[in-house]
Design an enzyme around this catalytic site. Structure first.
Site, PDB file in Angstrom:
ATOM      1  CE  LYS A 179      -6.275   1.653  -0.475  1.00  0.00           C
ATOM      2  NZ  LYS A 179      -6.233   1.985   0.898  1.00  0.00           N
TER       3      LYS A 179
ATOM      4  CE  LYS B  66      -3.599   2.365   2.622  1.00  0.00           C
ATOM      5  NZ  LYS B  66      -4.622   2.274   3.656  1.00  0.00           N
TER       6      LYS B  66
HETATM    7  C1  PBG Z   1      -7.791   3.132   5.624  1.00  0.00           C
HETATM    8  C2  PBG Z   1      -8.022   3.016   4.157  1.00  0.00           C
HETATM    9  C3  PBG Z   1      -7.875   3.979   3.167  1.00  0.00           C
HETATM   10  C4  PBG Z   1      -8.332   3.391   1.978  1.00  0.00           C
HETATM   11  C5  PBG Z   1      -8.685   2.084   2.276  1.00  0.00           C
HETATM   12  N1  PBG Z   1      -8.470   1.855   3.622  1.00  0.00           N
HETATM   13  C6  PBG Z   1      -7.441   5.387   3.246  1.00  0.00           C
HETATM   14  C7  PBG Z   1      -6.052   5.734   3.559  1.00  0.00           C
HETATM   15  O1  PBG Z   1      -5.177   4.884   3.721  1.00  0.00           O
HETATM   16  O2  PBG Z   1      -5.819   6.935   3.690  1.00  0.00           O
HETATM   17  C8  PBG Z   1      -8.418   4.062   0.642  1.00  0.00           C
HETATM   18  C9  PBG Z   1      -9.488   3.544  -0.261  1.00  0.00           C
HETATM   19  C10 PBG Z   1      -9.811   4.423  -1.415  1.00  0.00           C
HETATM   20  O3  PBG Z   1      -9.193   5.474  -1.645  1.00  0.00           O
HETATM   21  O4  PBG Z   1     -10.734   4.052  -2.154  1.00  0.00           O
HETATM   22  N2  PBG Z   1      -6.482   3.297   6.004  1.00  0.00           N
END
Ligand code: PBG
Length: 325
Positions: A245, A192
């Site tokens: 992601k 991520k």
């Molecule tokens: C929680 C989380 C996030 C997303 C999924 N889980 C936001 C972040 O990390 O700031 C993003 C999902 C999206 O943008 O569709 N940490």
């Protein structure tokens, strides 16, 4: 000329016969926002067509998903009260816990995955415990594990930690096992990146950090080998599925993770990807349906077996119609 690649492109039947990438509705996961309150179905301004639902309105969306043939959802909670220690993330009557019990009662056949993170529940919006302005790793692990356990006890079929703290998959695995949930899978948001593509989501969930950014825990988007390191570590810690992601700008990582691990690879097409498509389509600059299909196919082609997308219902329809798949 003996070899003419165009021979295999001559008709729709032939093109479909020789297709290398095949997709199926069973691999789609739809992210869903649930919030405290009653009678709420409110559109997220930066995500046209996506809503926040209160628990009583959730069944309407679950019904639509079910009818479309999308069998899995990823639940995100938006609590009323936030505090320093994210109490509502692991409260027995937290929003996700309550939503799970209600949803499982009404739609027991859907598959429920929960996002395990603290950022929607902390007053400062960071994904972990603070010490001054530092996000502390080790003191966060216990709270993440408690959150995951409370989700499973409320009915979650799978948990998906997205916080990017070191060691959280093992911490969650241990706590679930100790409580007798040895068979509950963990899908780790292992790869991520600290990405501007999450902008609309933070709007949707009200989870933007109050100060600073997430770069001390999410990955630098210049790095590829570091993503492999994260993926391999999480597999060692017991992750059953590894997620990359965002998806669209990280197709290389999907391929690499697919090549170096032996677990299923998931890719999350995030809020910013969705918002860009919607905005361009609303202006008449792109053909929305065809873009949705192309983005999905490229993600699977890169090596993803599982696709999380806000376009899940549309894709399911396109698959039924044979426009993609
Ligand atoms: C929680 C989380 C996030 C997303 C999924 N889980 C936001 C972040 O990390 O700031 C993003 C999902 C999206 O943008 O569709 N940490």
């Amino acid at each position: 000329m003996i070899i003419r690649p165009r021979r295999l492109r001559g008709s729709e039947t032939l093109r479909k016969m020789v297709r290398e990438t095949r997709m199926d509705k069973s691999s789609l996961i739809y992210p869903l926002f649930v919030k405290e309150g009653e009678g709420i179905q409110e559109e997220i301004p930066s995500m046209v067509g996506q809503n926040r639902y209160s628990i009583d309105k959730l069944p309407y969306e679950l019904e639509r998903l079910s009818k479309a043939g999308v069998g899995s959802v990823m639940l995100f909670g938006i609590p009323d009260v936030k505090d320093e220690v994210a109490s509502q993330a692991y409260a027995e009557d937290g929003i996700v816990q309550k939503a799970l019990r209600a949803a499982k009662r009404e739609f027991p056949d859907l598959y429920y995955i929960t996002d395990v993170c603290l950022c929607e529940y902390t007053s400062h919006g960071h994904c972990g415990m603070l010490c001054g302005h530092e996000v502390e790793n080790d003191s966060t692990l216990e709270l993440l594990a408690k959150t995951a356990l409370s989700h499973v006890e409320a009915g979650a079929d799978m948990v998906a930690p997205s916080d990017m703290m070191d060691g959280r998959v093992l911490a969650i695995r241990n706590m679930l096992d100790d409580a007798g949930h040895k068979e509950t899978p963990i899908m780790s948001y292992a790869v991520k990146y600290a990405s501007a593509f999450y902008g609309p989501f933070r709007d949707a969930a009200g989870s933007a950090p109050a100060f600073g950014d997430r770069k001390s825990y999410q990955m630098d988007f210049h790095n590829s080998r570091e993503g492999i390191k994260e993926a391999l570590l999480d597999v060692e810690e017991g992750a059953d599925i590894i997620m990359v992601k965002p998806a669209l700008s990280y197709l290389d990582m999907i391929t690499k993770v697919h090549d170096v691990t032996d677990v299923p690879v998931a890719a999350y097409s995030v809020s910013g990807e969705y918002a860009m498509v919607k905005a361009a389509a609303q202006n008449g600059w792109i053909d929305e349906d065809r873009i949705i299909c192309e983005m999905a196919a490229s993600t699977y082609r890169a090596g993803a077996q599982i696709y999380l997308t806000y376009f899940a219902k549309e894709l399911a329809k396109f698959m039924d119609e044979g426009r993609i798949g």
